[in-house]
Scaffold this active site. Structure first.
Site, PDB file in Angstrom:
ATOM      1  N   ASP A 100      -0.292   1.769   0.766  1.00  0.00           N
ATOM      2  CA  ASP A 100      -1.543   1.339   1.367  1.00  0.00           C
ATOM      3  C   ASP A 100      -2.707   1.735   0.464  1.00  0.00           C
ATOM      4  OD1 ASP A 100      -3.875   1.050   2.986  1.00  0.00           O
ATOM      5  OD2 ASP A 100      -2.648   1.248   4.788  1.00  0.00           O
ATOM      6  N   CYS A 107      -4.945  -2.582  11.975  1.00  0.00           N
ATOM      7  CA  CYS A 107      -5.974  -2.296  10.976  1.00  0.00           C
ATOM      8  C   CYS A 107      -7.235  -1.765  11.662  1.00  0.00           C
ATOM      9  CB  CYS A 107      -6.220  -3.543  10.141  1.00  0.00           C
ATOM     10  SG  CYS A 107      -7.386  -3.359   8.785  1.00  0.00           S
ATOM     11  N   HIS A 158      -1.410  -2.154   2.868  1.00  0.00           N
ATOM     12  CA  HIS A 158      -2.205  -2.298   4.080  1.00  0.00           C
ATOM     13  C   HIS A 158      -2.026  -3.712   4.630  1.00  0.00           C
ATOM     14  CE1 HIS A 158      -5.231  -0.626   6.708  1.00  0.00           C
ATOM     15  NE2 HIS A 158      -5.883  -1.787   6.683  1.00  0.00           N
TER      16      HIS A 158
END
Length: 232
Positions: free
Chosen positions: A170, A122, A200
């Site tokens: 995502d 991330c 995500h």
């Protein structure tokens, strides 16, 4: 704290950045710099560090939030908002410089025998990509790097063998952006994998993020990539 985890520091001009190090069962091996999500060096990141150490790597995870003097409290319902607020306080260039310093610290450790790579999740996936653009690394693994859409001008500076993971669902990086990333980083040394229906942070085991099938597939691909590109 696992038996092989220890704390250390990374020297910076304005202080000592805390970091965590994991040694493999054999005591030595190639190095991996592990860069956190927006939640910090959480229990999840520590678990992944241990997984990588169990594969034979010396793993260093720096506390990139060290200047804020605070960390995310994952027991609170607003932990996502906490993480986003902490990330917003960071200076990007300073954070990349911190990560490069951590890479140098890792490389200098006597337990590191072989090359050094960088793995990020991330927020850390974007930092890892930037690190690979400005420093010498032997392999890059980026899980859904959230800053990659803004970092694409650096793509031609990343020469290390690279692996990118993205979910097709995502909410933070829509597929049109994912395809822009794919086109920008494309090359003979780049692997790019999409996971149908994964959102995500799909590797994070928190129920609000995890996609079990994608998590398992991506980790298998990651370990196979590292075995080829940064063998122990």
């Amino acid at each position: 704290m696992s038996a092989s985890e220890a704390t250390t520091t990374v020297h910076r001009p304005d202080g000592e950045m805390p970091a965590h190090v994991w040694l493999p069962p054999g005591g030595t091996g190639p190095g991996l710099l592990l860069l956190q999500e927006i939640f910090g060096v959480s229990a999840y990141i520590r678990d992944r560090a241990q997984d990588l150490a169990d594969l034979g790597y010396v793993v260093l995870a720096p506390e990139l939030y060290w200047r804020t003097g605070t960390m995310v409290d994952e027991s609170r319902p607003d932990f996502l908002e906490q993480g986003m607020a902490l990330q917003a306080q960071l200076d990007w260039d300073e954070t990349v410089a911190d990560a490069v310093a951590a890479l140098d610290t890792l490389r200098a450790r006597p337990e590191v025998d072989g090359g050094v790579g960088v793995v990020g999740f991330c927020f850390g996936g974007g930092v890892a990509f930037n690190v690979a653009a400005v420093a010498d690394v032997d392999a890059l693994v980026s899980y859904y790097g959230s800053s990659l859409p803004q970092l694409l001008p650096l793509a031609d500076r990343v020469s290390a063998p690279s692996l990118h993971h993205f979910g097709t669902a995502d909410a933070y990086i829509p597929m049109e952006k994912v395809e822009e990333i794919r086109a920008a980083v494309d090359g003979p040394e780049v692997e790019f994998h999409l996971y149908d229906g994964a959102g995500h942070a799909f590797d994070n085991p928190n129920p609000m993020f995890v996609h079990e099938a994608a998590r398992a597939d991506a980790w298998r691909i990651t370990t196979e990539f590292l075995a080829r590109r940064l063998p122990v």
